[in-house]
Scaffold this active site. Structure first.
Site, PDB file in Angstrom:
ATOM      1  N   ASP A 112       0.155   2.843   1.913  1.00 58.85           N
ATOM      2  CA  ASP A 112      -0.225   3.220   0.553  1.00 58.85           C
ATOM      3  C   ASP A 112      -1.670   3.718   0.520  1.00 58.85           C
ATOM      4  O   ASP A 112      -2.470   3.403   1.410  1.00 58.85           O
ATOM      5  CB  ASP A 112      -0.113   2.014  -0.389  1.00 58.85           C
ATOM      6  CG  ASP A 112       1.321   1.516  -0.502  1.00 58.85           C
ATOM      7  OD1 ASP A 112       2.238   2.303  -0.252  1.00 58.85           O
ATOM      8  OD2 ASP A 112       1.489   0.329  -0.851  1.00 58.85           O
ATOM      9  N   LEU A 113      -1.988   4.402  -0.558  1.00 54.55           N
ATOM     10  CA  LEU A 113      -3.349   4.931  -0.759  1.00 54.55           C
ATOM     11  C   LEU A 113      -4.418   3.852  -0.534  1.00 54.55           C
ATOM     12  O   LEU A 113      -5.432   4.074   0.116  1.00 54.55           O
ATOM     13  CB  LEU A 113      -3.440   5.469  -2.209  1.00 54.55           C
ATOM     14  CG  LEU A 113      -4.764   6.034  -2.674  1.00 54.55           C
ATOM     15  CD1 LEU A 113      -5.067   7.350  -1.965  1.00 54.55           C
ATOM     16  CD2 LEU A 113      -4.773   6.248  -4.189  1.00 54.55           C
TER      17      LEU A 113
END
Ligand code: URA
Length: 232
Positions: free
Chosen positions: A101-102
């Site tokens: 994820d970011l």
């Protein structure tokens, strides 16, 4: 990427050997003589060394220490991709092995070998991935059993596969999973009423990210032995 680095990558020459050949006038870029080793190449430019067009051969394999704030896709209008951290030719050919994820940090594999990445990321091969998670609420011992048995993730029909949880301290755990569902670690903790505040991937298979050697945002090529060990 610099001209001398490109020549090293294609030929196996050292930086100083490549620099010498460039200064001797043996290198053309798009047919034009170039004597500056530091010249920045554009991805579409063609390099000739002593009359021979250079091309990268063989698949490429990298390990990166992903920082937060970068996405694992090749193209994102709103965020930097992890590929902006790389100084490699033909970045368009590379992809990440699975995604973080970011806001997730840690071990990320990058390659242009689709078969290799499939073996590591496909659920069939059950390659273990270990995450260090920091939680909003203290983790109860009962979570060990719940994750070992499998939990139902919201919106899914099948429980998660057996996962191993180690409680490091009330708000910190190591979780090893053997599949790679969307936001899996965050959703597993959500399924038991907790919230992941910070997530870091430490290990894939037997390969451990050595954060003392590879700082956040850095990457390196994997050795042949490391590449083979992921799929052995
Ligand atoms: N699980 C998550 O929830 N996020 C990641 O980035 C990786 C695994």
């Amino acid at each position: 990427m610099r001209l001398d680095k490109f020549i090293c990558d294609c030929t196996g020459l050292t930086r100083s050997q490549a620099g010498k050949l460039i200064r001797q006038g043996l290198v053309l870029i798009d047919g034009q003589l170039c004597k500056q080793p530091a010249n920045q190449l554009k991805p579409e430019q063609q390099v000739e060394l002593d009359g021979e067009v250079l091309a990268l051969t063989g698949p490429r394999y990298f390990v990166m220490h992903k920082p937060a704030g970068y996405v694992c896709s090749t193209d994102d209008p709103d965020h930097n991709t992890v590929f902006v951290l790389m100084d490699e030719p033909r970045l368009d050919k590379l992809h990440t092995v699975g995604r973080l994820d970011l806001d997730t940090t840690g071990l990320l594999l990058i390659t242009d070998d689709g078969q290799w990445s499939h073996k590591i990321s496909s659920p069939k091969h059950e390659c273990a991935k270990t995450y260090r998670a920091w939680l909003a609420d203290p983790v109860d011992e009962s979570a060990i059993q719940l994750f070992a048995e499998g939990v139902m993730l919201r919106g899914e029909k099948h429980p998660t596969k057996a996962a191993q949880l180690e409680i490091v301290s009330p708000h910190e755990c190591l979780l090893t999973i053997h599949e790679g569902r969307y936001h899996q670690v965050k959703r597993m903790f959500a399924a038991i009423g907790n919230k992941v505040e910070k997530l870091h991937r430490e290990k894939i298979g037997d390969f451990v990210l050595d954060a003392n050697v590879l700082a956040e945002g850095e990457y390196r090529a994997l050795t042949e032995a490391e590449v083979a060990a992921f799929v052995s």
